[in-house]
Design a protein around this motif. Structure first.
Motif, PDB file in Angstrom:
ATOM      1  N   PHE A  81      -9.168   4.975   9.612  1.00  0.00           N
ATOM      2  CA  PHE A  81     -10.105   3.973  10.104  1.00  0.00           C
ATOM      3  C   PHE A  81      -9.424   3.042  11.104  1.00  0.00           C
ATOM      4  O   PHE A  81      -8.339   2.524  10.854  1.00  0.00           O
ATOM      5  N   ALA A  86     -18.721 -10.371  14.485  1.00  0.00           N
ATOM      6  CA  ALA A  86     -19.366 -10.260  13.183  1.00  0.00           C
ATOM      7  C   ALA A  86     -18.328  -9.899  12.125  1.00  0.00           C
ATOM      8  O   ALA A  86     -17.188  -9.558  12.444  1.00  0.00           O
ATOM      9  N   SER A 110     -15.348  -7.041  12.190  1.00  0.00           N
ATOM     10  CA  SER A 110     -15.134  -6.599  13.568  1.00  0.00           C
ATOM     11  C   SER A 110     -13.648  -6.557  13.934  1.00  0.00           C
ATOM     12  O   SER A 110     -13.307  -6.189  15.049  1.00  0.00           O
ATOM     13  N   ARG A 117       0.860  -1.180   0.000  1.00  0.00           N
ATOM     14  CA  ARG A 117       0.000   0.000   0.000  1.00  0.00           C
ATOM     15  C   ARG A 117       0.896   1.230   0.000  1.00  0.00           C
ATOM     16  O   ARG A 117       1.125   1.854   1.020  1.00  0.00           O
ATOM     17  N   HIS A 151     -16.751 -16.510  12.994  1.00  0.00           N
ATOM     18  CA  HIS A 151     -17.922 -15.674  13.244  1.00  0.00           C
ATOM     19  C   HIS A 151     -19.120 -16.566  13.585  1.00  0.00           C
ATOM     20  O   HIS A 151     -20.252 -16.107  13.617  1.00  0.00           O
ATOM     21  N   LYS A 169     -11.317  -9.199  13.623  1.00  0.00           N
ATOM     22  CA  LYS A 169     -10.708 -10.455  14.085  1.00  0.00           C
ATOM     23  C   LYS A 169      -9.473 -10.793  13.270  1.00  0.00           C
ATOM     24  O   LYS A 169      -8.394 -11.073  13.814  1.00  0.00           O
TER      25      LYS A 169
HETATM   26  N1  ATP Z   1      -5.614  -3.665   4.427  1.00  0.00           N
HETATM   27  C1  ATP Z   1      -6.681  -2.977   4.838  1.00  0.00           C
HETATM   28  N2  ATP Z   1      -6.868  -1.701   4.472  1.00  0.00           N
HETATM   29  C2  ATP Z   1      -7.941  -0.999   4.888  1.00  0.00           C
HETATM   30  N3  ATP Z   1      -8.894  -1.495   5.671  1.00  0.00           N
HETATM   31  C3  ATP Z   1      -8.781  -2.769   6.074  1.00  0.00           C
HETATM   32  C4  ATP Z   1      -7.678  -3.576   5.676  1.00  0.00           C
HETATM   33  N4  ATP Z   1      -7.828  -4.808   6.217  1.00  0.00           N
HETATM   34  C5  ATP Z   1      -8.975  -4.760   6.910  1.00  0.00           C
HETATM   35  N5  ATP Z   1      -9.552  -3.548   6.831  1.00  0.00           N
HETATM   36  C6  ATP Z   1     -10.792  -3.122   7.467  1.00  0.00           C
HETATM   37  O1  ATP Z   1     -10.720  -3.411   8.834  1.00  0.00           O
HETATM   38  C7  ATP Z   1     -11.944  -3.903   9.307  1.00  0.00           C
HETATM   39  C8  ATP Z   1     -11.755  -5.212  10.023  1.00  0.00           C
HETATM   40  O2  ATP Z   1     -11.362  -6.169   9.059  1.00  0.00           O
HETATM   41  P1  ATP Z   1     -11.084  -7.679   9.426  1.00  0.00           P
HETATM   42  O3  ATP Z   1     -10.631  -8.365   8.185  1.00  0.00           O
HETATM   43  O4  ATP Z   1     -10.183  -7.734  10.587  1.00  0.00           O
HETATM   44  O5  ATP Z   1     -12.531  -8.167   9.818  1.00  0.00           O
HETATM   45  P2  ATP Z   1     -12.980  -9.627  10.261  1.00  0.00           P
HETATM   46  O6  ATP Z   1     -13.494  -9.459  11.636  1.00  0.00           O
HETATM   47  O7  ATP Z   1     -11.909 -10.604  10.038  1.00  0.00           O
HETATM   48  O8  ATP Z   1     -14.199  -9.874   9.288  1.00  0.00           O
HETATM   49  P3  ATP Z   1     -14.602 -11.221   8.495  1.00  0.00           P
HETATM   50  O9  ATP Z   1     -15.375 -12.054   9.441  1.00  0.00           O
HETATM   51  O10 ATP Z   1     -15.483 -10.691   7.399  1.00  0.00           O
HETATM   52  O11 ATP Z   1     -13.366 -11.871   7.987  1.00  0.00           O
HETATM   53  C9  ATP Z   1     -12.874  -4.000   8.116  1.00  0.00           C
HETATM   54  O12 ATP Z   1     -13.766  -2.919   8.149  1.00  0.00           O
HETATM   55  C10 ATP Z   1     -11.962  -3.903   6.933  1.00  0.00           C
HETATM   56  O13 ATP Z   1     -12.591  -3.229   5.891  1.00  0.00           O
END
Ligand code: ATP
Ligand code: MG
Lengths: 274, 364, 310
Positions: free
Chosen positions: B21, B42, B45, A97, B197, B47
């Motif tokens: 973010f 969810a 979130s 990135r 999840h 994880k």
């Molecule tokens: N490389 C990145 N750049 C920008 N935002 C990111 C990046 N990776 C994750 N996010 C954001 O961070 C937040 C958390 O993402 P994460 O992948 O940790 O969720 P998760 O809990 O694993 O969800 P899922 O159950 O869908 O896998 C999300 O809103 C995602 O859009």
């Protein structure tokens, strides 16, 4: 416009057009091989007799062999260097990135569109100011600029379609970046890298404008051919030489495009990255 | 809850920002040795992001991660005593199963015989002996998952991270693999950190679960703890049925709240000070409610049976209370004395509960 | 793990626990890692594009004195370009010739790209390779072949004469702006084909079906849906072909003759026979500016047209 329907029904008009287009595309190019077998000093009809004479004559000329050697030497080095640099650049563009990626890619693709003569002249000026004598190495520098966009162009879709978790898995299993590259990235990327090598080799081998401005006393093959065009008596053997070059470069490029597209998502074929 | 003196993984105030973010927001967790720990939450979130910071694929923006006494801030993935099973398994497509499993052994320079022995041992462990020469694309989803497991376990990591390892499998295979994962973890004694999840998966597999929402950890507890003492509505709704009630503190400092439909309910001061008049949420499990056909001596609330639901082995009675729209669910245990017959719709009944059955939840 | 483990367990001893300072730094900063990998390419690009460009602009304000340069800044070169009609004439002709060639090529290539995108169902990849193959190779040969074809004693003239259609060679075939236009169109067609093809291929087929469903005839559908949706490809094609062809000098040299000479020829002789590098640099700068102006005008026009059309 004859393209009216997107349906699967064959469209006769469009098919005829496509056939004509192919004739326009390949007709002029095939004139050269055709007349390279004609036993006459001038390219003109009617054809009276066929011969292999011009090909035989070619090999008895030392400058041809020298120029060929120079071109192969330049193309080999340029293709390896530009592909190596292109691999890392494409990886960084596709993976990391990095802010400003869009601008950097546009910048790197400039040599694809900006008239070659501008680059050639600009580089010539720099070399002159720095007091660098023109040689095959300055030609290589020029070719590097021309070939790098092609290398990135053929490698980028590969990296974009390459699952980053493969490399992460390797890191997770204890390999550092260097070993990960050789044990995972390189083998998976091999077809793309091969395609890039072949592509940049041909581009360098054929390149004329940079070589025209930047070569010293040693000529590359296109420069040699250019020089011979002034002498009508050399015409037939130039036709023979051109035929050989055409055949070889067609084969290489075909191979590289074919290898390069294997296993790529459909949308990635033929796309010019911006 | 008493914290063990020496957690294997200690996460302190860890945050991860992507631009502005915050994907992970001030998480603190301790994960113990030999524990099967789950991150539940969810989609979105945080994880995966937290797991990737543990593995070292993402640098932490703030906070500290210590694994086995060693700070991890500047340790790249290949130096961490951690291995991971990727969500998509990330089986190397250019290597066969044996070479995939042996991938991480290069650094340890095993002799060919040692290498083969270790790979064979792993193939046995994942119950895929004889599959060594297959390529990734010749394996089913479940088999790939096992190869990914073996590839990580062969390195004897202190922690194994699993990112939704069962997400891609069908229901039957998933349940079978859940059991196998749990058995494997118990057999090897390695600390597992699982991302999922799926509440049921987390509850059946884990020793402890961290529930995540919007980048933060809301509650860390055992499955029983989450069932018995959920902190908010979402967690309370994870498993089983739950009756939710809106309640208003009757007066400041009072040990009771005014619950819609139930009247005044003792909560033993568990309602935290709030701005006046704010509603709070309380919950009671259906099996913690008792059903009476006659008014009990103390503290019963009258209602009318609305419907009866047979759940195989037990009944769920839905009782309408005055002043409340949704009926209250009451589970009838087999030996409940007060009800002679199964109640019929329309019949007047009374419900009662013990004070400690009342759960006070965080307002979201 | 089971007993079999005893012998092999020893292999996996403690992992090395420390990384070098550099790798720690790289690990913490992904951006740094990215730029490190980009560095070689960026260095080349800066050394071979940016630096030369800057130096070229600087040199365009110098003056050639014999084999040396007078480095006091002067507008002399630009004044000469503005005043002497030959420069503006050649520049305009270059823009004109490549403009026409671009227009012709885009028109000719559109149906072909359309054919491959919508009417080729099997071996699409092979088709794409075959129609773009010539453009990767033998730039010189392709131009040269047109010289052979159009020449005074060339294929067309001798062919027509040998079947008795004409008595004397047609002398307008070669050494004219027309010959240059034709050759440019043939040489650079891939640059028009590919972007148009890509934009056509991207069109969601269900959109076309929806239009048919809503009662559009095929022709109406083409003008209402297909053409507008492929416009980005057409615009890209125009740029990809127009920009490089303006500066071409091999084509005019081989098939243009005195009437077909372009600005590239003028630029080339400054570094060859005339040996006035500062003048050449100024011509190059003016050429780049002219291309930029024409490009921007074209963009503005298409933007205006789009607003008007919607
Ligand atoms: N490389 C990145 N750049 C920008 N935002 C990111 C990046 N990776 C994750 N996010 C954001 O961070 C937040 C958390 O993402 P994460 O992948 O940790 O969720 P998760 O809990 O694993 O969800 P899922 O159950 O869908 O896998 C999300 O809103 C995602 O859009
Ligand atoms: Mg996730």
């Amino acid at each position: 416009m004859s393209g009216r329907s997107h349906s699967h029904r064959p469209n006769r008009g469009l098919q005829a057009y496509a056939a004509l287009f192919m004739v326009f595309l390949y007709g002029p190019i095939l004139i050269i091989p055709l007349f390279s077998f004609v036993d006459a000093l001038y390219v003109r009809f009617p054809i009276e007799a066929l011969t292999f004479r011009w090909y035989g004559e070619l090999w008895r000329r030392e400058p041809v062999i020298d120029a060929l050697g120079n071109s192969l030497y330049v193309a080999a080095i340029v293709s390896v260097v530009s592909t190596a640099i292109g691999v890392f650049a494409a990886k960084a563009i596709a993976r990391n990135r990095v802010p400003g990626t869009g601008a950097i890619v546009t910048f790197m693709m400039l040599p694809l569109v900006v008239p070659g003569i501008i680059f050639a002249v600009a580089i010539l000026i720099v070399l002159n100011r720095m007091g660098v004598a023109l040689s095959l190495y300055t030609v290589m520098a020029g070719h590097l600029v021309v070939c790098l966009p092609f290398a990135i162009w053929s490698l980028l879709p590969r990296f974009e379609g390459f699952d980053p978790s493969m490399e992460e898995a390797s890191g997770d299993l204890g390999e550092n970046g260097w070993w990960t590259f050789w044990r995972v990235t390189f083998p998976i990327m091999a077809p793309g890298i091969a395609a890039s090598l072949l592509m940049t080799f041909t581009v360098s081998f054929d390149e004329f404008i940079m070589a025209f401005f930047l070569s010293g006393t040693q000529q590359t093959l296109p420069i040699f051919v250019w020089g011979q065009l002034r002498f009508p008596s050399q015409f037939p053997s130039i036709l023979a030489l051109s035929t050989l070059i055409l055949a070889a470069s067609f084969a290489t490029v075909f191979l590289s495009l074919w290898i390069g597209r294997i296993g790529l998502p459909k949308a990635a074929t033929g796309e010019i990255p911006k | 809850m008493t914290e063990p003196s020496d957690p294997l993984i200690s996460i302190r105030d860890v945050s991860k920002r992507f631009g502005t973010f915050k994907a992970v927001d001030g998480v603190s967790l301790d994960i113990r040795r030999g524990e099967f720990f789950s991150l539940l939450g969810a989609s979105g979130s945080g994880k995966t992001t937290l797991l990737r910071m543990l593995a070292g694929f993402e640098a932490v923006s703030d906070g500290r991660i210590v694994i086995d006494g060693q700070a991890m801030e500047e340790v790249p993935p290949h130096f961490r005593p951690i291995n991971m099973v990727f969500q998509n398994y990330a089986i190397f497509p250019h290597l066969n199963v044996r070479d995939n499993i042996a991938y991480g052994l290069r650094k340890f320079r095993p002799t060919p015989a040692q290498r083969e022995a270790m790979v064979d041992e792993m193939l046995d462990l994942i119950k895929l002996p004889g599959y060594g020469n297959r390529r990734a694309h010749e394996l089913s989803g479940g088999q790939r998952q096992r190869v990914a497991l073996a590839r990580a376990l062969i390195l004897k990591p202190k922690v194994l991270l699993l990112d939704e390892p069962l997400g891609a499998l069908d229901k039957q295979l998933r349940e079978q693999m859940q059991l196998e994962l749990r058995l494997l973890q118990q057999k090897l004694g390695i600390t597992f950190v699982l991302v999922t999840h799926d509440q049921e998966e987390a509850l059946t597999l884990s020793d402890r679960i961290a529930v995540m929402s919007k980048g933060a950890v809301i509650q860390v507890d055992t499955p029983t703890g989450l069932y018995e003492r959920p902190k908010n509505r979402v967690i309370a709704g994870f498993i089983g049925n739950m009756n939710f009630f809106d309640a208003t503190p009757s007066s400041t400092g009072s040990p009771q709240v005014d619950v819609q439909g139930l009247g005044l309910v003792a909560v033993n001061g568990r309602v935290r000070a709030r701005s006046d008049g704010a509603t709070t949420l309380i919950a009671i499990r259906p099996e913690k409610l008792a059903l009476h056909s006659e008014a009990p001596v103390t503290g019963g609330v009258a209602g009318v049976v609305q419907a009866l639901q047979y759940l195989g082995g037990r009944h769920m009675v839905h009782v309408t209370l005055a002043g409340r729209d949704t009926p209250v669910a009451v589970a009838l245990q087999g030996g409940q004395a007060d009800v002679t017959l199964t109640p019929a719709p329309g019949q007047p009944v009374w419900i009662s509960w013990k004070d400690d059955a009342v759960l006070v939840l965080d307002a979201d | 793990m089971s007993g079999a483990n005893a012998g092999t367990g020893a292999v996996i001893s403690a992992r090395p626990a420390t990384a070098g300072r550099l790798s720690r730094l790289m690990f913490r900063h992904e951006v740094l890692r990215g730029y490190t990998m980009l560095a070689p390419a960026l260095v080349i690009m800066v050394l071979a594009i940016l630096l030369p460009f800057v130096l070229m602009i600087v040199m365009s304000f110098w003056d050639q004195v014999g084999f040396d340069f007078d480095t006091t800044p002067t507008l002399q070169n630009y004044r000469e370009i503005a005043e002497k009609p030959i420069y503006s004439a050649l520049l305009l002709r270059s823009l004109w010739v490549s403009g026409i060639a671009t227009l012709a090529t885009v028109l000719v290539c559109y149906p072909m790209a359309y054919f491959v995108a919508f009417h080729v169902h099997r071996h699409k990849m092979l088709w794409l390779i075959i129609i773009t193959l010539p453009f990767w190779t033998s730039y010189l040969m392709r131009i040269f072949s047109w010289k052979v074809i159009l020449g005074y004693e060339g294929v067309i003239n001798s062919g027509l004469m040998s079947i008795g259609l004409i008595d004397a060679p047609l002398d307008f075939l070669i050494y004219s702006p027309g010959a240059v236009t034709l050759t440019l169109a043939h040489t650079w067609a891939a640059f028009a084909l590919l972007p148009i093809y890509v934009s056509l291929e991207k069109i969601d087929r269900s959109v076309l079906e929806a239009a048919a469903d809503l009662g559009d005839s095929p022709l109406v559908r083409f003008f209402r849906i297909t053409l507008p949706l492929s416009m980005p490809g057409v615009i890209a094609a125009v740029f990809l072909m127009f920009i490089p062809t303006v500066g071409d000098y091999v084509t005019p040299t081989l098939v243009g003759g005195p009437d077909g000479a372009m600005i590239g020829n003028l630029l080339q002789v400054q570094f060859g026979g005339v040996n006035n590098w500062p003048m050449g640099a100024a011509i190059a700068v003016v050429m780049v500016l002219a291309i930029a102006v024409v490009g921007l005008c074209f963009l503005a026009l298409t933007a205006l047209f789009r607003r008007w059309a919607t």
